[in-house]
Scaffold this motif. Structure first.
Motif, short mmCIF file in Angstrom:
data_model
loop_
_atom_site.label_atom_id
_atom_site.label_comp_id
_atom_site.label_asym_id
_atom_site.label_seq_id
_atom_site.Cartn_x
_atom_site.Cartn_y
_atom_site.Cartn_z
N UNK A 16 -4.90 -13.24 7.52
CA UNK A 16 -3.48 -13.36 7.19
C UNK A 16 -3.06 -12.28 6.19
N UNK A 17 -3.86 -12.10 5.15
CA UNK A 17 -3.56 -11.08 4.15
C UNK A 17 -3.59 -9.68 4.75
N UNK A 18 -4.56 -9.44 5.61
CA UNK A 18 -4.69 -8.13 6.24
C UNK A 18 -3.48 -7.83 7.11
N UNK A 19 -3.04 -8.80 7.89
CA UNK A 19 -1.87 -8.59 8.74
C UNK A 19 -0.61 -8.35 7.92
N UNK A 20 -0.46 -9.05 6.80
CA UNK A 20 0.70 -8.83 5.93
C UNK A 20 0.72 -7.41 5.40
N UNK A 21 -0.44 -6.94 4.96
CA UNK A 21 -0.52 -5.58 4.43
C UNK A 21 -0.28 -4.54 5.51
N UNK A 22 -0.83 -4.75 6.70
CA UNK A 22 -0.60 -3.82 7.80
C UNK A 22 0.87 -3.79 8.22
N UNK A 23 1.48 -4.95 8.26
CA UNK A 23 2.89 -5.03 8.65
C UNK A 23 3.76 -4.28 7.64
N UNK A 24 3.48 -4.45 6.36
CA UNK A 24 4.25 -3.75 5.32
C UNK A 24 4.02 -2.25 5.40
N UNK A 25 2.80 -1.85 5.71
CA UNK A 25 2.46 -0.43 5.80
C UNK A 25 3.10 0.23 7.01
N UNK A 26 3.13 -0.47 8.13
CA UNK A 26 3.63 0.10 9.37
C UNK A 26 5.13 -0.08 9.57
N UNK A 27 5.75 -0.91 8.75
CA UNK A 27 7.19 -1.16 8.90
C UNK A 27 7.96 0.13 8.64
#
Length: 92
Positions: A16-27
């Protein structure tokens, strides 16, 4: 040497934490976060047509920088245009 045991719950939290960070990075960046915008971003932000943007460039209301074939507009300059009194006909 110590052994740490990871549970399924720990892995789910990590995922969950990894997906949140990836989403913020790729947004994609929001136009307000950018310093320079391209023509299509300015048109969307101001809700104007390509012709109106051309008029703003021609009459000097909105300054721009052309690099190659791409025009860039400073977010600071766009904010100045948006600060004009409501009685102005700039964006009409």
């Amino acid at each position: 040497m110590s052994i740490e045991i990871m549970t399924k719950s720990d892995l789910m939290d990590f995922k969950s934490d990894l997906f949140k960070e990836l989403k913020a990075f790729l947004a994609p960046e929001k136009p307000a976060d950018k310093k320079w915008l391209r023509s299509n971003e300015v048109r969307k932000l101001l809700g104007i047509s390509a012709g109106t943007l051309q008029t703003l460039r021609n009459n000097g209301t909105l300054s721009f920088t052309k690099i190659g074939g791409t025009m860039y507009y400073s977010m600071e300059e766009i904010n100045k245009v948006l600060q004009f009194p409501k009685t102005s006909n700039i964006l009409r």
